[in-house]
Design a protein around this motif. Structure first.
Motif, PDB file in Angstrom:
ATOM      1  N   GLY A   1      13.718   0.283  -8.869  1.00  0.00           N
ATOM      2  CA  GLY A   1      14.081   1.654  -8.540  1.00  0.00           C
ATOM      3  C   GLY A   1      14.338   1.908  -7.082  1.00  0.00           C
ATOM      4  N   VAL A   2      14.283   0.862  -6.233  1.00  0.00           N
ATOM      5  CA  VAL A   2      14.490   1.048  -4.792  1.00  0.00           C
ATOM      6  C   VAL A   2      15.679   0.209  -4.339  1.00  0.00           C
ATOM      7  CG1 VAL A   2      13.513   0.831  -2.488  1.00  0.00           C
ATOM      8  CG2 VAL A   2      12.057   1.506  -4.394  1.00  0.00           C
TER       9      VAL A   2
ATOM     10  N   PRO B   1       0.850  -1.203   0.000  1.00  0.00           N
ATOM     11  CA  PRO B   1       0.000   0.000   0.000  1.00  0.00           C
ATOM     12  C   PRO B   1       0.881   1.247   0.000  1.00  0.00           C
ATOM     13  CG  PRO B   1      -0.712  -1.574   1.683  1.00  0.00           C
ATOM     14  CD  PRO B   1       0.600  -2.070   1.167  1.00  0.00           C
ATOM     15  N   ALA B   2       0.369   2.331  -0.533  1.00  0.00           N
ATOM     16  CA  ALA B   2       1.166   3.546  -0.708  1.00  0.00           C
ATOM     17  C   ALA B   2       1.861   4.015   0.574  1.00  0.00           C
ATOM     18  CB  ALA B   2       0.291   4.665  -1.283  1.00  0.00           C
TER      19      ALA B   2
ATOM     20  N   SER C   1       8.981   2.313   3.324  1.00  0.00           N
ATOM     21  CA  SER C   1      10.087   1.475   2.858  1.00  0.00           C
ATOM     22  C   SER C   1      11.133   2.305   2.123  1.00  0.00           C
ATOM     23  CB  SER C   1       9.561   0.363   1.941  1.00  0.00           C
ATOM     24  OG  SER C   1       8.700  -0.519   2.640  1.00  0.00           O
ATOM     25  N   ARG C   2      10.680   3.257   1.322  1.00  0.00           N
ATOM     26  CA  ARG C   2      11.619   4.111   0.602  1.00  0.00           C
ATOM     27  C   ARG C   2      12.425   4.983   1.566  1.00  0.00           C
ATOM     28  NH1 ARG C   2      11.134   4.716  -4.930  1.00  0.00           N
ATOM     29  NH2 ARG C   2       9.401   3.573  -5.884  1.00  0.00           N
ATOM     30  N   ARG C   3      11.758   5.494   2.596  1.00  0.00           N
ATOM     31  CA  ARG C   3      12.475   6.334   3.568  1.00  0.00           C
ATOM     32  C   ARG C   3      13.514   5.506   4.327  1.00  0.00           C
ATOM     33  NH1 ARG C   3       7.275   8.529   4.466  1.00  0.00           N
ATOM     34  NH2 ARG C   3       7.057   7.415   6.452  1.00  0.00           N
ATOM     35  N   LEU C   4      13.161   4.271   4.638  1.00  0.00           N
ATOM     36  CA  LEU C   4      14.107   3.396   5.327  1.00  0.00           C
ATOM     37  C   LEU C   4      15.319   3.122   4.440  1.00  0.00           C
ATOM     38  CD1 LEU C   4      14.300   1.830   8.027  1.00  0.00           C
ATOM     39  CD2 LEU C   4      13.353  -0.153   6.839  1.00  0.00           C
ATOM     40  N   LYS C   5      15.073   2.864   3.166  1.00  0.00           N
ATOM     41  CA  LYS C   5      16.164   2.654   2.215  1.00  0.00           C
ATOM     42  C   LYS C   5      17.050   3.897   2.133  1.00  0.00           C
ATOM     43  CE  LYS C   5      18.283   0.737  -1.438  1.00  0.00           C
ATOM     44  NZ  LYS C   5      19.219  -0.399  -1.329  1.00  0.00           N
ATOM     45  N   GLU C   6      16.448   5.070   2.112  1.00  0.00           N
ATOM     46  CA  GLU C   6      17.214   6.312   2.014  1.00  0.00           C
ATOM     47  C   GLU C   6      18.080   6.540   3.245  1.00  0.00           C
ATOM     48  OE1 GLU C   6      14.136   9.138   1.381  1.00  0.00           O
ATOM     49  OE2 GLU C   6      13.783   8.517  -0.711  1.00  0.00           O
ATOM     50  N   GLN C   7      17.598   6.106   4.406  1.00  0.00           N
ATOM     51  CA  GLN C   7      18.366   6.275   5.635  1.00  0.00           C
ATOM     52  C   GLN C   7      19.567   5.331   5.673  1.00  0.00           C
ATOM     53  OE1 GLN C   7      18.088   8.470   8.291  1.00  0.00           O
ATOM     54  NE2 GLN C   7      16.688   9.525   6.899  1.00  0.00           N
ATOM     55  N   PHE C   8      19.365   4.081   5.296  1.00  0.00           N
ATOM     56  CA  PHE C   8      20.425   3.089   5.364  1.00  0.00           C
ATOM     57  C   PHE C   8      21.348   3.126   4.154  1.00  0.00           C
ATOM     58  CE2 PHE C   8      17.828   1.207   8.659  1.00  0.00           C
ATOM     59  CZ  PHE C   8      18.748   0.570   9.484  1.00  0.00           C
ATOM     60  N   ASP C   9      20.787   3.426   2.987  1.00  0.00           N
ATOM     61  CA  ASP C   9      21.540   3.298   1.737  1.00  0.00           C
ATOM     62  C   ASP C   9      21.162   4.439   0.795  1.00  0.00           C
ATOM     63  OD1 ASP C   9      23.024   2.332  -0.396  1.00  0.00           O
ATOM     64  OD2 ASP C   9      21.541   0.838  -0.981  1.00  0.00           O
ATOM     65  N   PRO C  10      21.563   5.681   1.132  1.00  0.00           N
ATOM     66  CA  PRO C  10      21.098   6.845   0.359  1.00  0.00           C
ATOM     67  C   PRO C  10      21.532   6.849  -1.100  1.00  0.00           C
ATOM     68  CG  PRO C  10      22.844   7.451   1.902  1.00  0.00           C
ATOM     69  CD  PRO C  10      22.424   6.067   2.259  1.00  0.00           C
ATOM     70  N   LYS C  11      22.651   6.195  -1.409  1.00  0.00           N
ATOM     71  CA  LYS C  11      23.107   6.148  -2.807  1.00  0.00           C
ATOM     72  C   LYS C  11      22.500   4.977  -3.578  1.00  0.00           C
ATOM     73  CE  LYS C  11      25.895   9.685  -2.491  1.00  0.00           C
ATOM     74  NZ  LYS C  11      27.359   9.559  -2.574  1.00  0.00           N
ATOM     75  N   GLY C  12      21.750   4.127  -2.889  1.00  0.00           N
ATOM     76  CA  GLY C  12      21.070   3.016  -3.552  1.00  0.00           C
ATOM     77  C   GLY C  12      22.025   2.010  -4.168  1.00  0.00           C
ATOM     78  N   ILE C  13      23.082   1.649  -3.441  1.00  0.00           N
ATOM     79  CA  ILE C  13      24.110   0.767  -4.024  1.00  0.00           C
ATOM     80  C   ILE C  13      23.960  -0.695  -3.615  1.00  0.00           C
ATOM     81  CG2 ILE C  13      25.805   2.626  -4.197  1.00  0.00           C
ATOM     82  CD1 ILE C  13      27.141   1.333  -1.678  1.00  0.00           C
TER      83      ILE C  13
END
Length: 396
Positions: free
Chosen positions: A395-396, A367-368, A374-386
């Motif tokens: 895309g995440v 759900p949105a 989930s995207r915010r969590l990814k940005e906190q742990f892995d901001p460069k998306g590597i």
């Protein structure tokens, strides 16, 4: 130039991740590669290979605590604790046979990244429930520790639980501390034959609601494994207790027929087959893993069989449904629609060609609000998306 990094300790993992973050170069995180075919295919030029990050750091049987490096094979850990009369109670499944790989290649880090659990999950919980502590490297290239090395220490549980099931997209676990438990003295299986799916799930749910302390509850319809249909319940513990609880189930489920009893060796083989989804191994047909409310499983399968050529069997008292699409189709639309009609749940595409897994949502769409979290969590742990970019969601 493509590069493969093979670190031997946490500092070397940190160095590799810092380089990747600085250069904005995606990394594929692997152990022995036994679960590489799970999730969406990656488009990473570089590999962070953890297969040399292996070994037992400490094991205190009297304290029920084990600390291992993330690349340590699960088979090695299971042998060690078994030799000391103990076990990993969450009973991690081995995806190798189902995905066309050799069995026994999974690592501790891979088990936790996928949050793998076997039939005993209904009693013992998931893999994440057995993590006491973890050392890891975030996508920022920062080492962090969370949790502790004693069973009574609950500080920091949330972070390891968040990483379990993230498929390596948030951080690279390097060392893990697990809770282990005493191994049961013996086990047996209570087996009923000839039940249809609705009656089988009814019997399993009644057993789970009883005092029999069932540690496995599954239904395999006739022909699913080349044999007659069977509805099975596992009992573990001291021999006298297993005998008593078997009789309890015999009285409770008398209306479903007279049971057979499988002794320890035969029982163990059956539950390993269920754990590793061996009825669907050895072929290339698409396979789905569907989580539902236990009572909804038969309805889901009924809806699908009315339209599709599928086979199905049930674990977790009906709450886990394994589906094989025997006509070779993916049927994502039909399966998710039937899931919604049956009351909701989660459907994960486990086995399919890479081209399919790159276009079909492999995991249940969120759900949105949850997707945004989930995207915010990814940005906190892995901001460069590597880290394993796009493994779970494009895309995440």
């Amino acid at each position: 130039m493509d590069a493969t990094f093979k670190p031997r300790d946490t500092r070397q993992v940190e160095d590799a991740v810092k380089w990747a973050a600085g250069e904005e170069q995606p990394l594929e995180i692997v152990g022995h590669g036994s679960k590489r075919k799970l999730g969406r295919p990656l488009q990473a030029a570089h590999v962070l290979d953890l297969s040399d990050l292996t070994g037992i750091e400490s094991y205190e049987p009297a304290e029920l605590v084990l600390t291992v490096k993330a690349g340590t094979p699960v088979a090695e850990v299971e042998k060690l604790v078994s030799d000391n009369g103990q076990e990993l109670s969450f009973e991690p499944m081995d995806y190798g046979p189902l995905l066309g790989e050799d069995p026994g290649r999974g690592t501790v880090g891979g088990v936790l990244a996928a949050n793998l659990s076997g039939p005993r999950r209904i009693k013992a919980g998931a893999a994440r429930d057995h993590v006491l502590g973890m050392e890891a490297v975030s996508g920022r290239g920062e080492i962090f520790n969370s949790g502790g090395k004693v069973v009574k220490n609950v500080t920091g549980y949330d972070l390891p639980r968040a990483l379990c099931g993230s498929f390596g997209t948030l951080a690279v676990a390097t060392t893990v501390t697990l809770k282990v438990n005493p191994k049961p003295e013996t086990s047996a299986t209570f087996l009923l034959g000839g039940l249809d799916e609705a009656a089988a799930i009814d019997a399993l749910c009644r057993a789970m609601g009883s005092s029999a302390e069932v540690s496995g509850a599954a239904h395999l319809p006739g022909g699913i494994d080349g044999e007659a249909g069977k509805t099975v319940l596992r009992l573990e513990g001291f021999e006298t207790s297993v005998d008593y609880r078997f009789k309890t189930l015999e009285k409770l489920l008398a209306e479903f027929g007279a049971p057979a009893r499988l002794a320890e060796a035969e029982s163990g083989a059956l539950w390993r087959s269920i754990r590793d989804v061996l009825p669907f191994a050895g072929s290339q047909t698409p396979v789905w893993r569907v989580s539902v409310a236990p009572a909804s499983g038969p309805r889901l399968v009924e809806l699908l069989k009315a339209k599709l050529d599928i086979r199905a069997f049930f674990d977790w008292s009906g709450g886990l449904v394994w589906l094989s699409c025997d006509d070779g189709g993916i049927h994502e639309t039909e399966i998710r629609a039937a899931l919604q009609e049956a009351g909701g749940g989660h459907a994960t595409l486990v086995r399919a060609d890479p081209s399919v897994r790159s276009t079909v949502p492999v995991f249940q769409p969120q759900p949105a609000p949850l997707a945004a979290l989930s995207r915010r969590l990814k940005e906190q742990f892995d901001p460069k998306g590597i880290l394993n970019a796009g493994r779970m969601v494009a895309g995440v």
